[in-house]
Scaffold this active site. Structure first.
Site, PDB file in Angstrom:
ATOM      1  N   HIS A  57      -2.535  -2.291  -9.732  1.00 42.62           N
ATOM      2  CA  HIS A  57      -3.521  -1.634  -8.879  1.00 42.62           C
ATOM      3  C   HIS A  57      -4.793  -2.466  -8.863  1.00 42.62           C
ATOM      4  O   HIS A  57      -5.160  -3.064  -9.868  1.00 42.62           O
ATOM      5  CB  HIS A  57      -3.846  -0.225  -9.396  1.00 42.62           C
ATOM      6  CG  HIS A  57      -4.443   0.657  -8.350  1.00 42.62           C
ATOM      7  ND1 HIS A  57      -5.778   0.650  -8.078  1.00 42.62           N
ATOM      8  CD2 HIS A  57      -3.879   1.538  -7.497  1.00 42.62           C
ATOM      9  CE1 HIS A  57      -6.031   1.519  -7.103  1.00 42.62           C
ATOM     10  NE2 HIS A  57      -4.888   2.070  -6.733  1.00 42.62           N
ATOM     11  N   ASP A  71       2.689   5.295  -6.793  1.00 40.88           N
ATOM     12  CA  ASP A  71       3.939   5.178  -6.026  1.00 40.88           C
ATOM     13  C   ASP A  71       5.173   5.030  -6.905  1.00 40.88           C
ATOM     14  O   ASP A  71       6.297   5.106  -6.412  1.00 40.88           O
ATOM     15  CB  ASP A  71       3.834   3.962  -5.097  1.00 40.88           C
ATOM     16  CG  ASP A  71       2.810   4.205  -4.004  1.00 40.88           C
ATOM     17  OD1 ASP A  71       1.897   3.381  -3.846  1.00 40.88           O
ATOM     18  OD2 ASP A  71       2.901   5.255  -3.345  1.00 40.88           O
ATOM     19  N   HIS A 102       0.856  -1.196   0.000  1.00 45.77           N
ATOM     20  CA  HIS A 102       0.000   0.000   0.000  1.00 45.77           C
ATOM     21  C   HIS A 102       0.887   1.240   0.000  1.00 45.77           C
ATOM     22  O   HIS A 102       1.705   1.410  -0.893  1.00 45.77           O
ATOM     23  CB  HIS A 102      -0.955  -0.091   1.203  1.00 45.77           C
ATOM     24  CG  HIS A 102      -2.069   0.897   1.248  1.00 45.77           C
ATOM     25  ND1 HIS A 102      -2.415   1.706   0.215  1.00 45.77           N
ATOM     26  CD2 HIS A 102      -2.948   1.179   2.257  1.00 45.77           C
ATOM     27  CE1 HIS A 102      -3.444   2.469   0.566  1.00 45.77           C
ATOM     28  NE2 HIS A 102      -3.798   2.172   1.797  1.00 45.77           N
TER      29      HIS A 102
HETATM   30  C1  SDX Z   1      -1.539   2.077  -3.401  1.00 43.59           C
HETATM   31  O1  SDX Z   1      -6.297   0.738  -3.285  1.00 43.59           O
HETATM   32  C2  SDX Z   1      -5.786   1.886  -3.532  1.00 43.59           C
HETATM   33  O2  SDX Z   1      -6.430   2.764  -4.041  1.00 43.59           O
HETATM   34  C3  SDX Z   1      -4.338   2.061  -3.127  1.00 43.59           C
HETATM   35  C4  SDX Z   1      -3.682   3.365  -3.520  1.00 43.59           C
HETATM   36  C5  SDX Z   1      -4.283   4.544  -2.778  1.00 43.59           C
HETATM   37  O3  SDX Z   1      -4.194   5.669  -3.294  1.00 43.59           O
HETATM   38  O4  SDX Z   1      -4.770   4.352  -1.641  1.00 43.59           O
HETATM   39  O5  SDX Z   1      -3.820   3.574  -4.908  1.00 43.59           O
HETATM   40  C6  SDX Z   1      -2.202   3.379  -3.165  1.00 43.59           C
HETATM   41  O6  SDX Z   1      -1.494   1.268  -2.509  1.00 43.59           O
HETATM   42  C7  SDX Z   1      -1.005   1.778  -4.772  1.00 43.59           C
HETATM   43  C8  SDX Z   1      -0.418   0.336  -4.887  1.00 43.59           C
HETATM   44  C9  SDX Z   1       1.000   0.357  -4.294  1.00 43.59           C
HETATM   45  N1  SDX Z   1       1.512  -1.016  -4.207  1.00 43.59           N
HETATM   46  C10 SDX Z   1       2.479  -1.471  -5.025  1.00 43.59           C
HETATM   47  O7  SDX Z   1       2.935  -0.818  -5.966  1.00 43.59           O
HETATM   48  C11 SDX Z   1       2.974  -2.876  -4.696  1.00 43.59           C
HETATM   49  C12 SDX Z   1       3.083  -3.687  -5.984  1.00 43.59           C
HETATM   50  N2  SDX Z   1       1.703  -3.915  -6.507  1.00 43.59           N
HETATM   51  C13 SDX Z   1       1.030  -5.091  -6.094  1.00 43.59           C
HETATM   52  O8  SDX Z   1       1.425  -5.781  -4.991  1.00 43.59           O
HETATM   53  C14 SDX Z   1      -0.413  -5.205  -6.543  1.00 43.59           C
HETATM   54  O9  SDX Z   1      -0.472  -4.805  -7.848  1.00 43.59           O
HETATM   55  C15 SDX Z   1      -1.457  -4.469  -5.728  1.00 43.59           C
HETATM   56  C16 SDX Z   1      -1.363  -4.782  -4.280  1.00 43.59           C
HETATM   57  C17 SDX Z   1      -1.322  -3.002  -5.917  1.00 43.59           C
HETATM   58  C18 SDX Z   1      -2.830  -4.881  -6.242  1.00 43.59           C
HETATM   59  O10 SDX Z   1      -2.936  -6.207  -5.977  1.00 43.59           O
HETATM   60  P1  SDX Z   1      -4.225  -7.062  -6.433  1.00 43.59           P
HETATM   61  O11 SDX Z   1      -5.207  -6.228  -7.149  1.00 43.59           O
HETATM   62  O12 SDX Z   1      -4.698  -7.805  -5.238  1.00 43.59           O
HETATM   63  O13 SDX Z   1      -3.633  -8.023  -7.495  1.00 43.59           O
HETATM   64  P2  SDX Z   1      -3.022  -9.415  -7.130  1.00 43.59           P
HETATM   65  O14 SDX Z   1      -2.036  -9.256  -6.009  1.00 43.59           O
HETATM   66  O15 SDX Z   1      -4.147 -10.378  -6.958  1.00 43.59           O
HETATM   67  O16 SDX Z   1      -2.207  -9.756  -8.462  1.00 43.59           O
HETATM   68  C19 SDX Z   1      -2.911 -10.183  -9.618  1.00 43.59           C
HETATM   69  C20 SDX Z   1      -1.848 -10.820 -10.468  1.00 43.59           C
HETATM   70  C21 SDX Z   1      -1.000 -11.831  -9.699  1.00 43.59           C
HETATM   71  O17 SDX Z   1      -0.513 -12.742 -10.663  1.00 43.59           O
HETATM   72  P3  SDX Z   1      -1.157 -14.249 -10.677  1.00 43.59           P
HETATM   73  O18 SDX Z   1      -0.878 -14.841  -9.297  1.00 43.59           O
HETATM   74  O19 SDX Z   1      -2.650 -14.052 -10.912  1.00 43.59           O
HETATM   75  O20 SDX Z   1      -0.433 -14.939 -11.801  1.00 43.59           O
HETATM   76  O21 SDX Z   1      -0.917  -9.808 -10.916  1.00 43.59           O
HETATM   77  C22 SDX Z   1       0.366 -10.080 -10.375  1.00 43.59           C
HETATM   78  C23 SDX Z   1       0.178 -11.034  -9.204  1.00 43.59           C
HETATM   79  O22 SDX Z   1       1.341 -11.833  -9.031  1.00 43.59           O
HETATM   80  N3  SDX Z   1       0.881  -8.806  -9.901  1.00 43.59           N
HETATM   81  C24 SDX Z   1       2.131  -8.424 -10.036  1.00 43.59           C
HETATM   82  C25 SDX Z   1       2.169  -7.141  -9.481  1.00 43.59           C
HETATM   83  N4  SDX Z   1       0.958  -6.799  -9.032  1.00 43.59           N
HETATM   84  C26 SDX Z   1       0.154  -7.846  -9.287  1.00 43.59           C
HETATM   85  N5  SDX Z   1       3.206  -9.045 -10.567  1.00 43.59           N
HETATM   86  C27 SDX Z   1       4.362  -8.325 -10.536  1.00 43.59           C
HETATM   87  N6  SDX Z   1       4.479  -7.067 -10.021  1.00 43.59           N
HETATM   88  C28 SDX Z   1       3.400  -6.457  -9.498  1.00 43.59           C
HETATM   89  N7  SDX Z   1       3.525  -5.214  -8.979  1.00 43.59           N
END
Ligand code: SDX
Length: 432
Positions: free
Chosen positions: A312, A368, A273
């Site tokens: 996201h 971010d 997050h």
């Molecule tokens: C913020 O919610 C909000 O609005 C948050 C925010 C706000 O203003 O409050 O926008 C701020 O938190 C932005 C996000 C910051 N976090 C990151 O940058 C961390 C990296 N991103 C991820 O961990 C992920 O993308 C999330 C947490 C942001 C979203 O996760 P989801 O929607 O639960 O997606 P998921 O974890 O279920 O992933 C879906 C697939 C998976 O692959 P499979 O297992 O289905 O094969 O996508 C892949 C994940 O492995 N994946 C990624 C990835 N994000 C998702 N693979 C590589 N790198 C990534 N960053």
């Protein structure tokens, strides 16, 4: 959303276990989960639950504060596009908008800014509290603790149904976040605390408390002051994200807003997050150079690690905030000089956006990905990045908490569960 999706209607369902059919009203594109409870297999049956781990498809509330369209990359605060607010409104005016529903007029804006500027001090005992932390304590850990500690200085904040009392706490929390943040930094650096200067803007005063040394009066660089103000606006609210949901859930127990805000800040601290901006810079530093980008991308595709700052839950094409942040970066680098990490970030984005793994997983830069590069260029250590996010998000947390507290449909949050554990069993041996 298209008209069809928004149209009210009825969901006809038939339970194959009993053959009975039910009509579930569709309102605002949703059914009420509670309407499922009538679907039973027998009289003593509790009724049907909806199972939704991580709330992927659950609306927890009705809100009029922030609208996001993830497919079209739309973000609006009270109906205003983020692009317009970032370019034409101050962070404090945006905070006012989130909390009151309308932008302030000129006089209201001046009165609001003055009220905030005159509540930036914290009780001197807070300094003793901060002094108790180890020299290398993460400033986000200090912030979470000191926000919670504020609840002990304002016991009247427990009167959550007293609107006048709660307005005082809202002002205090917005006003004191930069002070707590800067004090945490100064503690880590072994520097004396620099006190607030009510003559400076919100962002300018924060820079003052961060960087003031021996000069009689700190004068912020206007370009950096404006850039920081825009960055705070971009972080101000984002509907029901993890930390805002924490604010609403904890606030639903009718605890004071300082304790609820501390819980929200704790949720924001997580690397998935608000802690992601810190992890992005650690990732870019680890990659080190443009030449190392392809190898890193391959590791991400093998699932060895995540690309921090990408992806996201809602945005599936682009995060409008990331677009604006890249523009702010150009302004800042005119003053600070170009951050070499930008080249690595731009190459990472270029390669990723052309790669099928990222395209198929709908992974794009989020808020971010670039914010940390700017913060670093402005001189902030990476550990301060989530703290900066928290300063910006405070008005959003408070607006959402206020809205939830006033919502007649809300009550204390208490989800159900599907029990999958042991059935009844007894301890061995004779009962005592
Ligand atoms: C913020 O919610 C909000 O609005 C948050 C925010 C706000 O203003 O409050 O926008 C701020 O938190 C932005 C996000 C910051 N976090 C990151 O940058 C961390 C990296 N991103 C991820 O961990 C992920 O993308 C999330 C947490 C942001 C979203 O996760 P989801 O929607 O639960 O997606 P998921 O974890 O279920 O992933 C879906 C697939 C998976 O692959 P499979 O297992 O289905 O094969 O996508 C892949 C994940 O492995 N994946 C990624 C990835 N994000 C998702 N693979 C590589 N790198 C990534 N960053």
């Amino acid at each position: 959303m298209t008209e069809q999706i928004n149209q009210d209607g009825v969901l006809h369902v038939t339970d194959s276990r009993t053959g009975r059919s039910y009509d579930l009203p569709i309102r605002d594109g949703a059914i009420r989960a509670l309407d499922l409870r009538q679907i039973k297999v027998s009289g003593e049956d509790f009724g049907l639950l909806s199972y939704d781990p991580a709330f992927l498809n659950t609306a927890s509330c009705k809100s009029s504060i922030t609208f996001i369209d993830g497919e079209r990359g739309i973000l609006r605060y009270r109906g205003y596009p983020i692009e317009e607010l970032a370019r034409r409104a101050s962070f404090l005016d945006v905070a006012y908008l989130l909390l009151h529903g309308e932008l302030p007029g000129k006089e209201e804006s001046q009165a609001w800014a003055s009220e905030i500027a005159h509540h930036t001090y914290v009780h001197e005992n807070v300094k003793k509290f901060i002094d108790g932390f180890h020299h290398d304590a993460h400033p986000m850990g200090i912030l979470v603790s000191t926000v919670a500690a504020l609840s002990t200085f304002y016991p009247e904040a427990k009167n959550v149904s007293d609107a006048a009392r709660q307005r005082e706490q809202v002002i205090r929390l917005i006003a004191k976040m930069p002070t707590l943040a800067a004090f945490a930094y100064r503690h880590a650096m072994g520097l004396p605390y620099a006190y607030p200067d009510a003559e400076l803007s919100y962002a300018g005063n924060f820079l003052n408390m961060m960087w003031k040394m021996t000069e009689p009066r700190y004068q912020p660089d206007p370009v950096l002051e404006h850039a920081l103000d825009v960055l705070l606006t971009l972080h101000a609210d984002h509907e029901q994200n993890c930390s805002t949901s924490a604010m609403r859930v904890v606030g639903s127990s009718q605890v004071d807003p300082y304790s609820a805000a501390a819980a929200a800040a704790a949720a924001l601290y997580g690397p998935l997050h608000g802690g992601a901006n810190e992890q992005v810079l650690r990732m870019l530093s680890q990659i080190g150079s443009v030449e190392n980008v392809p190898a890193y991308i391959e590791r991400v595709k093998r699932g060895e690690l995540r690309m921090m700052g990408f992806g996201h839950r809602v945005y599936k094409n682009f995060d409008p905030r990331a677009t604006i942040i890249k523009e702010v970066a150009d302004e800042v680098f005119q003053v600070t000089g170009r951050n070499p990490m930008l080249d690595v970030a731009l190459e990472l984005e270029r390669v990723a956006l052309a790669d099928d793994y990222f395209i198929s997983h709908k992974l794009y830069p989020n808020v971010d990905f670039y914010s940390g590069i700017i913060y670093q260029a402005m001189g902030f250590p990476v550990t301060m990045f989530p703290v900066l996010f928290a300063i910006g998000r405070m008005p959003g947390w408070l607006a959402q908490w206020q809205e939830g507290s006033a919502d007649p449909e809300q009550k204390i949050s208490r989800p159900r569960q599907i029990y999958v554990g042991q059935g009844l069993r007894h301890l061995d041996g004779p009962s005592s």
